[in-house]
Design a protein around this motif. Structure first.
Motif: not given
Length: 112
Positions: A26-33
């Protein structure tokens, strides 16, 4: 009993590891966004500003509805006035015809 504690401990550890992995994803997805938004260079808008915009948009929608109903009222009034004008024009034609007829009768009686 000792082996049961180990099993529970192992399962609890496994559950925590799975949960940590999910959080990392989830953290990786948020960082991508976030990096995508940073790349787009969009201006930061606070929640307060968004709420002000929503309030303004809602007020504009209400004004639009009021304007639309006012337009409907004016159109109905315009229709009524148009009908009255047509009736008056019809009456004017009738009066002119009556006047013409009266004049003709007057001429006729004056000649006698």
């Amino acid at each position: 009993e000792n082996s049961l504690d180990r099993k529970e401990f192992y399962e609890a550890t496994l559950d925590k590891d799975i949960h940590i992995q999910e959080l990392e994803e989830q953290n990786d997805e948020l960082e991508e966004k976030v990096s995508e938004l940073t790349r787009l260079k969009l201006p930061y808008v606070s929640l307060e500003e968004i709420n002000e915009m929503r309030t303004m948009i809602n007020a504009m929608k209400i004004n639009l509805k009021n304007s639309q109903s006012r337009i409907s009222e004016l159109e109905a009034s315009n229709k009524e006035l148009t009908l009255k004008i047509l009736q008056l024009k019809a009456n004017k034609v009738n009066v002119q015809e009556d006047k013409k007829e009266i004049c003709e009768q007057l001429m006729f009686y004056q000649k006698r």
